[in-house]
Scaffold this active site. Structure first.
Site, PDB file in Angstrom:
ATOM      1  N   GLU A  78      -1.612 -50.507 -46.805  1.00 12.98           N
ATOM      2  CA  GLU A  78      -2.163 -51.587 -45.976  1.00 12.98           C
ATOM      3  C   GLU A  78      -2.314 -51.187 -44.508  1.00 12.98           C
ATOM      4  O   GLU A  78      -1.695 -51.769 -43.607  1.00 12.98           O
ATOM      5  CB  GLU A  78      -1.301 -52.847 -46.119  1.00 12.98           C
ATOM      6  CG  GLU A  78      -1.313 -53.373 -47.547  1.00 12.98           C
ATOM      7  CD  GLU A  78      -0.542 -54.666 -47.738  1.00 12.98           C
ATOM      8  OE1 GLU A  78       0.132 -55.119 -46.785  1.00 12.98           O
ATOM      9  OE2 GLU A  78      -0.607 -55.236 -48.845  1.00 12.98           O
TER      10      GLU A  78
ATOM     11  N   GLU B 103      -1.714 -53.234 -55.650  1.00 14.16           N
ATOM     12  CA  GLU B 103      -0.809 -54.379 -55.714  1.00 14.16           C
ATOM     13  C   GLU B 103      -1.618 -55.589 -56.138  1.00 14.16           C
ATOM     14  O   GLU B 103      -2.745 -55.781 -55.670  1.00 14.16           O
ATOM     15  CB  GLU B 103      -0.164 -54.677 -54.346  1.00 14.16           C
ATOM     16  CG  GLU B 103       0.753 -53.603 -53.807  1.00 14.16           C
ATOM     17  CD  GLU B 103       1.318 -53.968 -52.434  1.00 14.16           C
ATOM     18  OE1 GLU B 103       1.186 -55.160 -52.035  1.00 14.16           O
ATOM     19  OE2 GLU B 103       1.874 -53.084 -51.763  1.00 14.16           O
TER      20      GLU B 103
END
Length: 666
Positions: free
Chosen positions: A278, A398
C-alpha cells in the site's frame, strides 16, 4: 504371539523412486529423491514398515512425504515422523529434530500398521507435494501467469510479522508449523507474509537487519515452502512508517531489499517478492508526482533484485499500484512502469475491501445491494482489462470487508457478508484473478485452529470452484404472539437449482412444509409454527436451503417483538441507552438535528458508522453512543432513529448541553 509374528515375517522390500522435490532453501537447480519402503515384519492383521528418504537434489529444510495405501491399510504408531491420514492418503511430516535433508543424505522413519486381506506396498510417493521420478532434475520455471494461477487461493498471515514492534504485539500467537499445516489443509495454495522491517534493523548507512529477526522470517518462509505453499514476502508497514515521506528514503529501501534478496537468492521459485505494501506519499504535489515516486521505487526494486542473481534473476516480482488501489489512473500509471521495465516475470497487485459504505456499515450501507455488486465487478473488470488482458497476471493481495471482525458482532450482517464472499470468489475466478484473504485473526482462530464461523469458510471455499445459491435474507422474523402466517423468501440460485430445505439433518417436506416456484421460496404457516416452538425471543430454528452446487444457504427462524427503550442520562464520554431488543437485532442508526440535517460525524449522511458511533449490547440490553459520536454533535436536540433487521424502528430524542446528555423515547 511373538513366535507367530516371526513365522509370518515377509521381509518384503519395495524400492520406489521419488523426485521433483520442492525445496525450502534453493532455486531448485536440481531436485529429486529416492524412497525405500520395507516391511521387515508382518503378522495377522499387522505389520512394521521402515521408510528411508534419500535426497538427490538441493537441500531440504522441512519435509512431508505422502502416499496412498491401496488395500485399506492404516498406520497405528509411528516414530521419527508425525504421521496423519485422511482416508487412504497418508502424510508423514518431519519431527522437530530431523527437518533437514542435505543433498545425498537420507532420513528414515518407521511405523506399525494394520491390514486386512492384503498388504501391498504403496505405488508412489511424493516429497513436499511433487510427484516422483527417482533422478535429479532441473525443472523449468513456470511463467508468471502460470505461477499466479497456481497461487489461487491465498491467505495472509496478517497482524503477525507485520505487527509493531514484534510478532505477537497485535494479539496473535507465535506462528507455528501446525498453523501453516492447517491453513494448507484447508485448501489454500499460497501464503502472503506481510513483514514490517523498520523495528528490526540498524542505523544508516548499512541498515543491517537484526539477525534474529531475519532468522525468524526465514524459518516461517521455510516452513511455508515445506508445506507446499507459494510464499509472498514484502515490506509492509514500512510504507507509512518511513517510506511515505517525500522524497522517499531510497537508501534504506535499497539496503533492506539488498539484504532480503541476498538471503533468499537461491530459494525455490515458489517464493515471490512484493516491493511494498500500500504505497503512499506525503509532501508530494499530487497524483502525478506520486506516480513518479512509486515508479522510481518499483524500478529500483526490480533492478536490485535482478542484479542479485541466482534464483532472483527470474523470480516472480509483484508491483503494487498507488495505495494498492484499482482506480483507473492508478492502473494506468503502473502499466507505464511495466512498459519501461520490459521484464517478463512481473505481476500486478491491488487490494479489495469492497464498497466502502458497506465495508464499514455507514450511510445505510447494510446490505449486499446493486451498488456493492457494481463496485465489485467494476473493480475486477478494470484490473482484468488493464493487466491480464495484456498478459500481466494480477494478485488481489488482500481482500475482505474492512470492519468484519468477530469482536464486533452485528456490524456486518452475516447473510449479507456471505453474499459478498460468494460473489468475490465467483467474479475473481471468472476473470482469472488470484485472491489472498486478509486474515488478522478474524477468520481463523490461530489458537484452536478452527474457523470462527464455519459457514463463512464453507461458502468462501465453495466459491473457488463453483457458485452457491443465496437468498435475499438469511432471517425470517415471527411475532411473539398471535397467528403465524406463511413467509416468502426470494432466492438467487446463481445458476444452481434448489434441491430442498433441511432443518438439522431432517429434510422438510415439499408441498407441506414449503413450496418453491421460480425464485420464490415459501415456508408454510404450519411448518413455521412447529419450528417456532414456544416462541422464545431469538432464534428458534435454523434451516438450510440446499442447492445443486456450492454451500447451503442458512435461514434463521427468529421470534421477536418491537424493541423498546428507556430514558437515560450520561455524558459525551458515552450515553448508554437501555434497549430491550426482544429477539431483534440492530441494523443501523440515523441522527438528525431539529432542522433535519445530519448530526454527528460524517455530516454528508444521517446514517452513522456502526460500532464507531453506536454499539449494541445484546447481553446487557443496551445501545452505547460513543464519545466519537458526541465529539461532533452540536448542543441542542438530536433525533435518533434506530433501524432493526425485522423492519422495526425506534425513535429516541437526545438533548446535549456541554458535556451532559439526556435522552428518552419519542
Amino acid at each position: 504371539m511373538i513366535l507367530q509374528r516371526r513365522i509370518l515375517v515377509l521381509g518384503a522390500v519395495a524400492a520406489l523412486l521419488a523426485g521433483g522435490v520442492a525445496t525450502a532453501t534453493s532455486a531448485q537447480a536440481a531436485a529429486g529423491c529416492r524412497v525405500t519402503y520395507a516391511v521387515p515384519s508382518q503378522w495377522q492383521g499387522g505389520f512394521t514398515a521402515n521408510v528411508a528418504v534419500t535426497n538427490l537434489g538441493d537441500p531440504v529444510n522441512g519435509w512431508n512425504l505422502t502416499w496412498a495405501f491401496g488395500a485399506g491399510q492404516r498406520v497405528t504408531q509411528a516414530w521419527n515422523a508425525t504421521v496423519t491420514a485422511a482416508g487412504s492418503q497418508v502424510t508423514a511430516a518431519n519431527a522437530s529434530y530431523n527437518p533437514a535433508i542435505a543433498t545425498g543424505a537420507t532420513v528414515s522413519f518407521g511405523f506399525n500398521g494394520s491390514w486386512t486381506g492384503s498388504n501391498p506396498a504403496p505405488a508412489a510417493f511424493t516429497l513436499n507435494g511433487v510427484a516422483c521420478t527417482g533422478t535429479a532434475s532441473t525443472p523449468q520455471p513456470a511463467g508468471p501467469a502460470e505461477t499466479v494461477a497456481a497461487m489461487q487461493p491465498g491467505w495472509n498471515l496478517g497482524n503477525t510479522l507485520d505487527a509493531i514492534p514484534d510478532e505477537t504485539a497485535w494479539g496473535n500467537p507465535l506462528t507455528t508449523q501446525a498453523l501453516l499445516h492447517h491453513v494448507r489443509s484447508q485448501g489454500f495454495n499460497s501464503i502472503r507474509l506481510p513483514i514490517t522491517w523498520s523495528n528490526h534493523h540498524g542505523a544508516a548507512p548499512a541498515y543491517t537487519i537484526d539477525a534474529a529477526w531475519l532468522a525468524r522470517v526465514r524459518q516461517i518462509v521455510d516452513w511455508s515452502l515445506a508445506e507446499g505453499f507459494y510464499v509472498m514476502i514484502n515490506l509492509h508497514h514500512d510504507s507509512w512508517q518511513w517510506l511515505n515521506a517525500y522524497p522517499p528514503d531510497t537508501a534504506r529501501y535499497g539496503a533492506l531489499w539488498t539484504q532480503i534478496s541476498s538471503t533468499f537468492r537461491d530459494y525455490s521459485p515458489k517464493l515471490v517478492f512484493e516491493s511494498i505494501n500500500e504505497p503512499q506519499f506525503a509532501g508530494t504535489s499530487g497524483d502525478d508526482q506520486n506516480y513518479q515516486v512509486l515508479d522510481q521505487l518499483n524500478t529500483q526494486f526490480v533492478h536490485l533484485v535482478r542484479a542479485s542473481g541466482g534464483g532472483n534473476a527470474t523470480r516472480l516480482l509483484v508491483l503494487p499500484t498507488l495505495y494498492t488501489n484499482a482506480d483507473q489512473g492508478r492502473l494506468d500509471a503502473l502499466n507505464a512502469t511495466f512498459d519501461h521495465l520490459d521484464d517478463p516475470n512481473l505481476a500486478a497487485t491491488v487490494h479489495f475491501y469492497g464498497y466502502w459504505p458497506f465495508s464499514v456499515n455507514i450511510a445505510g450501507g447494510t446490505t449486499y445491494d446493486t451498488a456493492v455488486e457494481q463496485d465489485l465487478t467494476g473493480t475486477f473488470d478494470r484490473v482484468r482489462d488493464s493487466f491480464t488482458a495484456r498478459g500481466i497476471p494480477v494478485i488481489i493481495g488482500e481482500w475482505a470487508l474492512l470492519n468484519w471482525d468477530h469482536n464486533r458482532p452485528g456490524l456486518i450482517e452475516r447473510g449479507e457478508f456471505l453474499k459478498f464472499l460468494e460473489a468475490v470468489g465467483y467474479h475473481a475466478r471468472t476473470r482469472g484473478l488470484t485472491t489472498m484473504l486478509w486474515d488478522a485473526g478474524q477468520f481463523l482462530d490461530r489458537t484452536t485452529l478452527t474457523w470462527r464461523d464455519q459457514g463463512v469458510y464453507d461458502i468462501m471455499r465453495a466459491s473457488w470452484t463453483t457458485r452457491s445459491g443465496t437468498a435475499a435474507r438469511d432471517q425470517i422474523y415471527l411475532p411473539r404472539t398471535g397467528t403465524i402466517t406463511a413467509k416468502t423468501l426470494t432466492i438467487n440460485p446463481n445458476g444452481t437449482t434448489l434441491q430442498g430445505v433441511r432443518q438439522g439433518s431432517t429434510d422438510l417436506v415439499a408441498g407441506t412444509d414449503y413450496t418453491a416456484s421460480g425464485t420464490t421460496l415459501t415456508l408454510t404457516a404450519s411448518a413455521l409454527t412447529r419450528m417456532a416452538g414456544n416462541r422464545a425471543y431469538g432464534v428458534n430454528a435454523t434451516l438450510t436451503a440446499r442447492f445443486s452446487a456450492g454451500a447451503p444457504w442458512p435461514i434463521s427462524i427468529i421470534t421477536s417483538d418491537p424493541p423498546t427503550q428507556a430514558a437515560a442520562t450520561g455524558t459525551t464520554a458515552s450515553l448508554v441507552v437501555p434497549t430491550q431488543f426482544q429477539g431483534d437485532q440492530l441494523q443501523t442508526m440515523e441522527a438528525v438535528y431539529a432542522d433535519g440535517t445530519p448530526a454527528g460525524p460524517a455530516t454528508w449522511t444521517p446514517y452513522k458508522a456502526f460500532w464507531d458511533n453506536f454499539i449494541p449490547g445484546y447481553t446487557d440490553n443496551t445501545i452505547t453512543l460513543t464519545s466519537t459520536f458526541f465529539a461532533e454533535v452540536n448542543d441542542g436536540p438530536v433525533t435518533l432513529t434506530f433501524h432493526y433487521w425485522s423492519g422495526a424502528t425506534t425513535i429516541y430524542k437526545l438533548t446535549k448541553s456541554g458535556s451532559t446528555v439526556t435522552g428518552a423515547p419519542a
